[in-house]
Design a protein around this motif. Sequence first.
Motif, short mmCIF file in Angstrom:
data_model
loop_
_atom_site.label_atom_id
_atom_site.label_comp_id
_atom_site.label_asym_id
_atom_site.label_seq_id
_atom_site.Cartn_x
_atom_site.Cartn_y
_atom_site.Cartn_z
N SER A 1 0.82 -1.20 0.00
CA SER A 1 0.00 0.00 0.00
C SER A 1 0.86 1.26 0.00
N HIS A 2 1.69 1.41 1.02
CA HIS A 2 2.52 2.61 1.16
C HIS A 2 3.58 2.40 2.23
N LEU A 3 4.43 3.38 2.42
CA LEU A 3 5.43 3.39 3.48
C LEU A 3 5.06 4.51 4.43
N ASP A 4 5.29 4.29 5.72
CA ASP A 4 5.08 5.41 6.64
C ASP A 4 6.12 5.41 7.75
N CYS A 5 6.26 6.58 8.35
CA CYS A 5 7.26 6.78 9.38
C CYS A 5 6.64 6.61 10.77
N PRO A 6 7.21 5.73 11.60
CA PRO A 6 6.68 5.54 12.94
C PRO A 6 6.99 6.71 13.87
N GLN A 7 7.94 7.56 13.48
CA GLN A 7 8.34 8.68 14.33
C GLN A 7 7.49 9.94 14.10
N CYS A 8 7.41 10.37 12.83
CA CYS A 8 6.74 11.64 12.55
C CYS A 8 5.42 11.48 11.79
N GLY A 9 5.13 10.26 11.29
CA GLY A 9 3.87 10.02 10.60
C GLY A 9 3.88 10.36 9.12
N GLU A 10 5.01 10.78 8.58
CA GLU A 10 5.10 11.08 7.14
C GLU A 10 4.78 9.83 6.34
N THR A 11 4.08 10.00 5.22
CA THR A 11 3.68 8.87 4.37
C THR A 11 4.34 9.01 3.01
N TYR A 12 4.75 7.89 2.44
CA TYR A 12 5.40 7.85 1.13
C TYR A 12 4.68 6.84 0.24
N GLY A 13 4.61 7.12 -1.03
CA GLY A 13 4.01 6.21 -1.98
C GLY A 13 4.84 4.96 -2.15
N ALA A 14 4.19 3.89 -2.57
CA ALA A 14 4.87 2.61 -2.75
C ALA A 14 5.61 2.52 -4.07
N ASP A 15 5.43 3.51 -4.93
CA ASP A 15 6.00 3.43 -6.27
C ASP A 15 7.38 4.08 -6.40
N SER A 16 7.96 4.55 -5.30
CA SER A 16 9.30 5.12 -5.37
C SER A 16 10.19 4.49 -4.32
N ILE A 17 11.48 4.46 -4.59
CA ILE A 17 12.44 3.87 -3.65
C ILE A 17 12.72 4.90 -2.56
N GLN A 18 12.45 4.51 -1.33
CA GLN A 18 12.60 5.41 -0.19
C GLN A 18 13.00 4.56 1.00
N GLN A 19 14.18 4.78 1.56
CA GLN A 19 14.63 3.95 2.67
C GLN A 19 14.42 4.61 4.02
N LEU A 20 14.65 5.92 4.09
CA LEU A 20 14.50 6.64 5.34
C LEU A 20 13.55 7.80 5.17
N CYS A 21 12.92 8.17 6.25
CA CYS A 21 12.05 9.34 6.26
C CYS A 21 12.92 10.60 6.27
N VAL A 22 12.32 11.73 5.95
CA VAL A 22 13.06 13.00 6.01
C VAL A 22 13.56 13.28 7.42
N CYS A 23 12.90 12.70 8.44
CA CYS A 23 13.34 12.88 9.83
C CYS A 23 14.48 11.92 10.20
N GLY A 24 14.83 10.97 9.28
CA GLY A 24 15.93 10.05 9.52
C GLY A 24 15.51 8.67 10.02
N SER A 25 14.25 8.49 10.31
CA SER A 25 13.76 7.22 10.82
C SER A 25 13.56 6.20 9.69
N PRO A 26 13.81 4.91 9.97
CA PRO A 26 13.47 3.88 8.98
C PRO A 26 11.96 3.85 8.77
N LEU A 27 11.55 3.49 7.59
CA LEU A 27 10.13 3.47 7.24
C LEU A 27 9.54 2.08 7.43
N LEU A 28 8.25 2.03 7.69
CA LEU A 28 7.52 0.78 7.80
C LEU A 28 6.71 0.56 6.53
#
Length: 93
Positions: free
Chosen positions: A7-34
């Motif tokens: 579905s998507h990626l999200d950050c457990p720290q700040c709640g930022e959400t990222y689409g599943a169609d792009s490569i994204q390893q870390l959130c802008v806040c530096g946290s690993p994404l779920l």
Amino acid sequence: MSYSYLSHLDCPQCGETYGADSIQQLCVCGSPLLVRYKLDILKEEWSREALLGRKPDLWRYHELLPVLDCNNVVTLGEGMTPLLEIGEFITKR
């Protein structure tokens, strides 16, 4: 049926959400994404019988892996790891 129910990626720290169609390893806040999946849809469309006849490797569970297109699968030929009873392991040592 989809190859992956990603579905998507999200950050457990700040709640930022990222689409599943792009490569994204870390959130802008530096946290690993779920990784989040469309489990409600998977539950309706998938059955155990779907595993029958699939190769015994990690990709047999592709519906729950974060790869949207089967053309992007990378494998080194890894297979299934057998489970052993602890007593069986100790007696063989």
